[in-house]
Write a protein that holds these residues in place. Structure first.
Motif, PDB file in Angstrom:
ATOM      1  N   MET A  91       0.825  -1.201   0.000  1.00 18.05           N
ATOM      2  CA  MET A  91       0.000   0.000   0.000  1.00 18.05           C
ATOM      3  C   MET A  91       0.859   1.250   0.000  1.00 18.05           C
ATOM      4  O   MET A  91       1.878   1.339   0.696  1.00 18.05           O
ATOM      5  CB  MET A  91      -0.924  -0.010   1.224  1.00 18.05           C
ATOM      6  CG  MET A  91      -1.990   1.061   1.216  1.00 18.05           C
ATOM      7  SD  MET A  91      -3.245   0.678   2.474  1.00 18.05           S
ATOM      8  CE  MET A  91      -4.328   2.083   2.274  1.00 18.05           C
ATOM      9  N   ILE A  92       0.430   2.228  -0.800  1.00 18.27           N
ATOM     10  CA  ILE A  92       1.015   3.569  -0.793  1.00 18.27           C
ATOM     11  C   ILE A  92       0.027   4.462  -0.047  1.00 18.27           C
ATOM     12  O   ILE A  92      -1.101   4.659  -0.508  1.00 18.27           O
ATOM     13  CB  ILE A  92       1.224   4.110  -2.218  1.00 18.27           C
ATOM     14  CG1 ILE A  92       2.021   3.125  -3.065  1.00 18.27           C
ATOM     15  CG2 ILE A  92       1.908   5.460  -2.188  1.00 18.27           C
ATOM     16  CD1 ILE A  92       1.987   3.448  -4.547  1.00 18.27           C
ATOM     17  N   HIS A 128      19.282  -3.703  -3.338  1.00 17.03           N
ATOM     18  CA  HIS A 128      17.950  -3.731  -3.939  1.00 17.03           C
ATOM     19  C   HIS A 128      17.213  -2.428  -3.671  1.00 17.03           C
ATOM     20  O   HIS A 128      16.515  -1.907  -4.560  1.00 17.03           O
ATOM     21  CB  HIS A 128      17.160  -4.912  -3.361  1.00 17.03           C
ATOM     22  CG  HIS A 128      15.838  -5.139  -4.021  1.00 17.03           C
ATOM     23  ND1 HIS A 128      15.706  -5.601  -5.305  1.00 17.03           N
ATOM     24  CD2 HIS A 128      14.563  -4.959  -3.560  1.00 17.03           C
ATOM     25  CE1 HIS A 128      14.424  -5.703  -5.616  1.00 17.03           C
ATOM     26  NE2 HIS A 128      13.713  -5.316  -4.571  1.00 17.03           N
ATOM     27  N   ALA A 129      17.367  -1.873  -2.468  1.00 12.89           N
ATOM     28  CA  ALA A 129      16.718  -0.606  -2.132  1.00 12.89           C
ATOM     29  C   ALA A 129      17.217   0.525  -3.019  1.00 12.89           C
ATOM     30  O   ALA A 129      16.433   1.354  -3.498  1.00 12.89           O
ATOM     31  CB  ALA A 129      16.953  -0.278  -0.658  1.00 12.89           C
ATOM     32  N   VAL A 130      18.510   0.558  -3.239  1.00 12.37           N
ATOM     33  CA  VAL A 130      19.092   1.597  -4.108  1.00 12.37           C
ATOM     34  C   VAL A 130      18.549   1.472  -5.528  1.00 12.37           C
ATOM     35  O   VAL A 130      18.212   2.466  -6.180  1.00 12.37           O
ATOM     36  CB  VAL A 130      20.633   1.507  -4.093  1.00 12.37           C
ATOM     37  CG1 VAL A 130      21.236   2.422  -5.161  1.00 12.37           C
ATOM     38  CG2 VAL A 130      21.179   1.871  -2.714  1.00 12.37           C
ATOM     39  N   MET A 161       7.886   6.058  -0.957  1.00  7.60           N
ATOM     40  CA  MET A 161       6.817   5.161  -0.540  1.00  7.60           C
ATOM     41  C   MET A 161       6.511   4.120  -1.613  1.00  7.60           C
ATOM     42  O   MET A 161       6.247   2.961  -1.311  1.00  7.60           O
ATOM     43  CB  MET A 161       5.557   5.961  -0.222  1.00  7.60           C
ATOM     44  CG  MET A 161       5.595   6.704   1.097  1.00  7.60           C
ATOM     45  SD  MET A 161       5.706   5.604   2.529  1.00  7.60           S
ATOM     46  CE  MET A 161       4.214   4.638   2.344  1.00  7.60           C
ATOM     47  N   ILE A 162       6.552   4.543  -2.865  1.00  7.47           N
ATOM     48  CA  ILE A 162       6.307   3.608  -3.966  1.00  7.47           C
ATOM     49  C   ILE A 162       7.428   2.571  -4.023  1.00  7.47           C
ATOM     50  O   ILE A 162       7.184   1.374  -4.194  1.00  7.47           O
ATOM     51  CB  ILE A 162       6.180   4.369  -5.298  1.00  7.47           C
ATOM     52  CG1 ILE A 162       4.929   5.258  -5.270  1.00  7.47           C
ATOM     53  CG2 ILE A 162       6.104   3.396  -6.476  1.00  7.47           C
ATOM     54  CD1 ILE A 162       4.819   6.208  -6.463  1.00  7.47           C
ATOM     55  N   ALA A 163       8.663   3.024  -3.847  1.00  7.96           N
ATOM     56  CA  ALA A 163       9.794   2.091  -3.827  1.00  7.96           C
ATOM     57  C   ALA A 163       9.641   1.080  -2.690  1.00  7.96           C
ATOM     58  O   ALA A 163       9.889  -0.121  -2.870  1.00  7.96           O
ATOM     59  CB  ALA A 163      11.107   2.863  -3.680  1.00  7.96           C
TER      60      ALA A 163
END
Length: 322
Positions: A91-92, A128-130, A161-163
């Motif tokens: 969820m965003i 992965h976050a980057v 938030m989308i990431a």
């Protein structure tokens, strides 16, 4: 194929003054790869519905059925629902500043979900976050991953938030008013980003909004809600070409237009009803200029062609035509 099937969903909140039925017998489906827009005024039950799908109502009484990719959410134990969040559905939220933890760097917050659901190492989860920050259009993602939420603009926080929502590769993405408080240019960028991600990843999207302009831009299918109930369901093309419910026509009539003769906007009179003591019959009848006697006593069913709507006038028109 349906990824999400909601049937006869009821969400009630006990209060000292009585029970608030925020969602009242709602049914809909979201198909793989498609976007369903749920639209309505504040208090119509849109966000309550999305939180029920996420299993985030601790104090509410939830009944009915929410089938997410073959798993029943209503009545499931907390660990089972927690395993679904992030992995199958994400969820965003509409306010990223209050949704992001102020004391943790954004890269850590995105990586945490990856580590929790996939058991990834710190190094792999950070990498992965980057990559996700780069995917959602944040410049210099390797550097910005080390920043805190307050160091980002509103639009950039929404991209974060989308990431975060994409960290565990969900099948369904719920966007709850994702463009609230953003300026028009940034709104368009965020909506285009969500649409691009959906195309690239084949996601199903549930877009919660009060803005029919957003619905027109991104939705394949539309569910119009009023007082916790569905009053009209259609494809986006059908809805904008031929709205069948007076409430939907009122929403469309209150929108500014760039084409056609100039004129004043036509607001819907009155205000949404109290869900503690909703009116008898059709909940919209106190505000409806087309109401007839039966509207005040009998709840209309969602039915009819070319697409279903909950209005007694449609039944009468059908009988006259027949």
């Amino acid at each position: 194929m349906s990824l999400l099937t909601v049937r006869d969903l009821v969400v009630e909140f006990p209060t000292p003054k009585g029970t608030v039925r925020a969602v009242d017998g709602l049914s809909f489906t979201v198909d793989e790869g498609r976007t369903l827009g749920i639209v309505g005024e504040s208090g119509s039950g849109k966000s309550v519905t999305s939180l029920a799908i996420m299993g985030l109502h601790d104090k509410a009484q939830v009944s009915g059925s929410i089938d997410l990719a073959g798993t029943e959410v209503v009545g499931a134990d907390r660990e089972k629902v927690r395993a679904l969040r992030g992995r199958r559905v994400a969820m965003i939220f509409q306010d990223p500043l209050s949704s992001l933890h102020p004391h943790y760097r954004v890269g850590e917050q995105i990586a945490e979900a990856r580590r929790l659901h996939f058991g990834a190492s710190r190094r792999a989860a950070h990498k992965h976050a980057v990559q996700l920050l780069a995917d959602v259009g944040i410049p210099h993602p390797d550097e910005r991953a080390g920043d805190y939420p307050h160091q980002f603009s509103g639009g950039m926080r929404q991209r974060v938030m989308i990431a975060m929502a994409l960290a565990c590769e969900p099948d369904l993405l719920i966007a709850d008013e994702p463009t609230t408080a953003l300026d028009v240019t940034v709104q368009a960028q965020i909506l285009e980003l969500i649409a691009r991600i959906q195309r690239e990843r084949g996601l199903a999207v549930l877009m919660i909004t009060h803005d029919l302009g957003v619905v027109a831009r991104v939705a394949d299918d539309v569910l119009v809600m009023y007082a916790g109930r569905a009053v009209e369901q259609a494809t986006a093309d059908e809805l904008f070409a031929g709205p069948r419910h007076p409430y939907t026509r009122g929403l469309l009539g209150s929108l500014p237009r760039l084409t056609g003769p100039p004129g004043e906007l036509t607001p819907i009179p009155g205000a949404p009803p109290s869900l503690l003591r909703p009116p008898a019959g059709c909940p919209f009848h106190p505000r409806c200029s087309e109401r007839i006697d039966v509207c005040e006593t009998t709840r209309p069913a969602l039915q009819g062609a070319p697409h279903p709507a909950a209005c007694h006038l449609l039944t009468i028109e059908k009988e006259v035509a027949g």
